[in-house]
Design a protein around this motif. Structure first.
Motif, PDB file in Angstrom:
ATOM      1  N   ALA A  23      40.672  38.281  45.698  1.00  0.00           N
ATOM      2  CA  ALA A  23      39.365  38.940  45.807  1.00  0.00           C
ATOM      3  C   ALA A  23      38.355  38.020  46.493  1.00  0.00           C
ATOM      4  CB  ALA A  23      38.866  39.352  44.420  1.00  0.00           C
ATOM      5  N   ALA A  24      38.397  36.729  46.164  1.00  0.00           N
ATOM      6  CA  ALA A  24      37.496  35.764  46.800  1.00  0.00           C
ATOM      7  C   ALA A  24      37.774  35.684  48.297  1.00  0.00           C
ATOM      8  CB  ALA A  24      37.649  34.393  46.146  1.00  0.00           C
ATOM      9  N   ALA A  25      39.055  35.676  48.665  1.00  0.00           N
ATOM     10  CA  ALA A  25      39.424  35.609  50.081  1.00  0.00           C
ATOM     11  C   ALA A  25      38.950  36.853  50.830  1.00  0.00           C
ATOM     12  CB  ALA A  25      40.933  35.430  50.221  1.00  0.00           C
ATOM     13  N   ILE A  26      39.159  38.013  50.243  1.00  0.00           N
ATOM     14  CA  ILE A  26      38.737  39.266  50.870  1.00  0.00           C
ATOM     15  C   ILE A  26      37.223  39.300  51.034  1.00  0.00           C
ATOM     16  CG2 ILE A  26      38.591  41.768  50.502  1.00  0.00           C
ATOM     17  CD1 ILE A  26      41.471  41.489  49.228  1.00  0.00           C
ATOM     18  N   SER A  27      36.506  38.760  50.060  1.00  0.00           N
ATOM     19  CA  SER A  27      35.039  38.782  50.114  1.00  0.00           C
ATOM     20  C   SER A  27      34.472  37.954  51.264  1.00  0.00           C
ATOM     21  CB  SER A  27      34.444  38.309  48.777  1.00  0.00           C
ATOM     22  OG  SER A  27      34.506  36.895  48.670  1.00  0.00           O
ATOM     23  N   VAL A  28      35.267  37.034  51.808  1.00  0.00           N
ATOM     24  CA  VAL A  28      34.797  36.231  52.939  1.00  0.00           C
ATOM     25  C   VAL A  28      35.487  36.643  54.244  1.00  0.00           C
ATOM     26  CG1 VAL A  28      34.061  34.280  51.525  1.00  0.00           C
ATOM     27  CG2 VAL A  28      36.394  34.301  52.447  1.00  0.00           C
ATOM     28  N   GLY A  29      36.069  37.846  54.250  1.00  0.00           N
ATOM     29  CA  GLY A  29      36.607  38.402  55.483  1.00  0.00           C
ATOM     30  C   GLY A  29      38.055  38.078  55.783  1.00  0.00           C
ATOM     31  N   LYS A  30      38.757  37.507  54.829  1.00  0.00           N
ATOM     32  CA  LYS A  30      40.175  37.218  55.041  1.00  0.00           C
ATOM     33  C   LYS A  30      41.008  38.400  54.549  1.00  0.00           C
ATOM     34  CE  LYS A  30      39.765  32.208  54.688  1.00  0.00           C
ATOM     35  NZ  LYS A  30      40.282  31.752  55.953  1.00  0.00           N
ATOM     36  N   TYR A  31      42.258  38.412  54.909  1.00  0.00           N
ATOM     37  CA  TYR A  31      43.222  39.364  54.389  1.00  0.00           C
ATOM     38  C   TYR A  31      43.953  38.659  53.246  1.00  0.00           C
ATOM     39  CZ  TYR A  31      42.432  42.052  58.632  1.00  0.00           C
ATOM     40  OH  TYR A  31      41.863  42.783  59.648  1.00  0.00           O
ATOM     41  N   ALA A  32      44.284  39.397  52.200  1.00  0.00           N
ATOM     42  CA  ALA A  32      44.932  38.754  51.054  1.00  0.00           C
ATOM     43  C   ALA A  32      45.813  39.727  50.293  1.00  0.00           C
ATOM     44  CB  ALA A  32      43.884  38.169  50.112  1.00  0.00           C
ATOM     45  N   GLN A  33      46.829  39.145  49.672  1.00  0.00           N
ATOM     46  CA  GLN A  33      47.705  39.864  48.748  1.00  0.00           C
ATOM     47  C   GLN A  33      47.743  39.089  47.437  1.00  0.00           C
ATOM     48  OE1 GLN A  33      51.603  39.867  50.528  1.00  0.00           O
ATOM     49  NE2 GLN A  33      51.187  41.652  51.797  1.00  0.00           N
ATOM     50  N   SER A  34      47.914  39.817  46.362  1.00  0.00           N
ATOM     51  CA  SER A  34      48.138  39.239  45.040  1.00  0.00           C
ATOM     52  C   SER A  34      49.118  40.146  44.327  1.00  0.00           C
ATOM     53  CB  SER A  34      46.831  39.184  44.252  1.00  0.00           C
ATOM     54  OG  SER A  34      47.096  38.919  42.885  1.00  0.00           O
ATOM     55  N   PHE A  35      50.199  39.564  43.832  1.00  0.00           N
ATOM     56  CA  PHE A  35      51.151  40.391  43.099  1.00  0.00           C
ATOM     57  C   PHE A  35      51.922  39.528  42.110  1.00  0.00           C
ATOM     58  CE2 PHE A  35      52.855  39.102  47.160  1.00  0.00           C
ATOM     59  CZ  PHE A  35      54.150  38.688  46.913  1.00  0.00           C
ATOM     60  N   PRO A  36      52.338  40.143  40.994  1.00  0.00           N
ATOM     61  CA  PRO A  36      53.073  39.407  39.968  1.00  0.00           C
ATOM     62  C   PRO A  36      54.577  39.607  40.093  1.00  0.00           C
ATOM     63  CG  PRO A  36      52.449  41.511  39.080  1.00  0.00           C
ATOM     64  CD  PRO A  36      51.957  41.479  40.523  1.00  0.00           C
ATOM     65  N   GLU A  37      55.287  38.788  39.352  1.00  0.00           N
ATOM     66  CA  GLU A  37      56.711  39.009  39.154  1.00  0.00           C
ATOM     67  C   GLU A  37      56.961  38.882  37.660  1.00  0.00           C
ATOM     68  OE1 GLU A  37      60.504  37.306  41.289  1.00  0.00           O
ATOM     69  OE2 GLU A  37      59.854  35.959  39.697  1.00  0.00           O
TER      70      GLU A  37
END
Length: 189
Positions: A23-37
């Motif tokens: 979320a922090a990365a997206i808020s500064v204009g980056k693309y990001a993924q977050s997922f669990p295993e």
């Protein structure tokens, strides 16, 4: 593209840490993924979470097999050396929640000399600032310091968006301390 693998135990907020970083990365204009295993694991069972952060679109939708960074939010998992270090890229980063120095961790784990090793006593920080041994947010703060992947303020914003203000502010204090207290041993070679 930066790829990160998080190691923790069920109930420690491993995936939540990954989510706030994304979320922090997206808020500064980056693309990001977050997922669990994880599957039907119970509280306390080892779990993993993953991040991908990029300046451009991310087209990969699979587990992270060769991370640039590995974050260990529960030091009891260090006994699983092969799992923790699996695929960690040469020149990568290992960040551990531990009162041990980076040099002690490097020696204990037999970390490749090219890898930068970072440590912070996130458990003590969490107990003192949050009132519980929840180390996920302090470890996110330490990761931001170690990698410089997002501005610290963007992490604060992601925390405030996720939790009520009283909980968020405690976590932000813990993040600030971990950011200041993390110690690193640069890799070389």
């Amino acid at each position: 593209m930066l790829e990160i693998r998080w190691h923790g135990r069920g109930g420690q907020g491993t995936w939540s840490a990954s989510q706030i970083l994304a979320a922090a990365a997206i808020s500064v204009g980056k693309y990001a993924q977050s997922f669990p295993e994880f599957g039907p694991e119970r509280t306390g069972a080892p779990v993993r979470a993953f991040n991908r952060i990029s300046d451009g679109p991310i087209r990969v939708h699979a587990q992270v097999y060769e991370p640039d960074a590995v974050v260990v939010i529960d030091s009891s998992l260090l006994k699983y050396r092969e799992v923790i270090l699996a695929g960690l890229k040469r020149g990568g980063h290992l960040l551990v929640n531990s009162p041990l120095s980076p040099g002690e961790i490097r020696s204990k784990m037999g970390v490749d000399p090219s890898v930068s090793v970072w440590s912070v006593d996130a458990t003590t920080i969490a107990l003192e600032e949050i009132g519980r041994a929840v180390t996920n947010t302090p470890m996110a703060g330490a990761l931001v310091r170690a990698l410089g992947v997002v501005p610290l303020d963007s992490l604060f914003g992601a925390i405030r968006a996720k939790w009520p203000s009283d909980i968020a502010e405690k976590n932000i204090r813990a993040v600030k301390r971990a950011y200041e207290e993390v110690r690193g041993s640069p890799g070389g070679g």
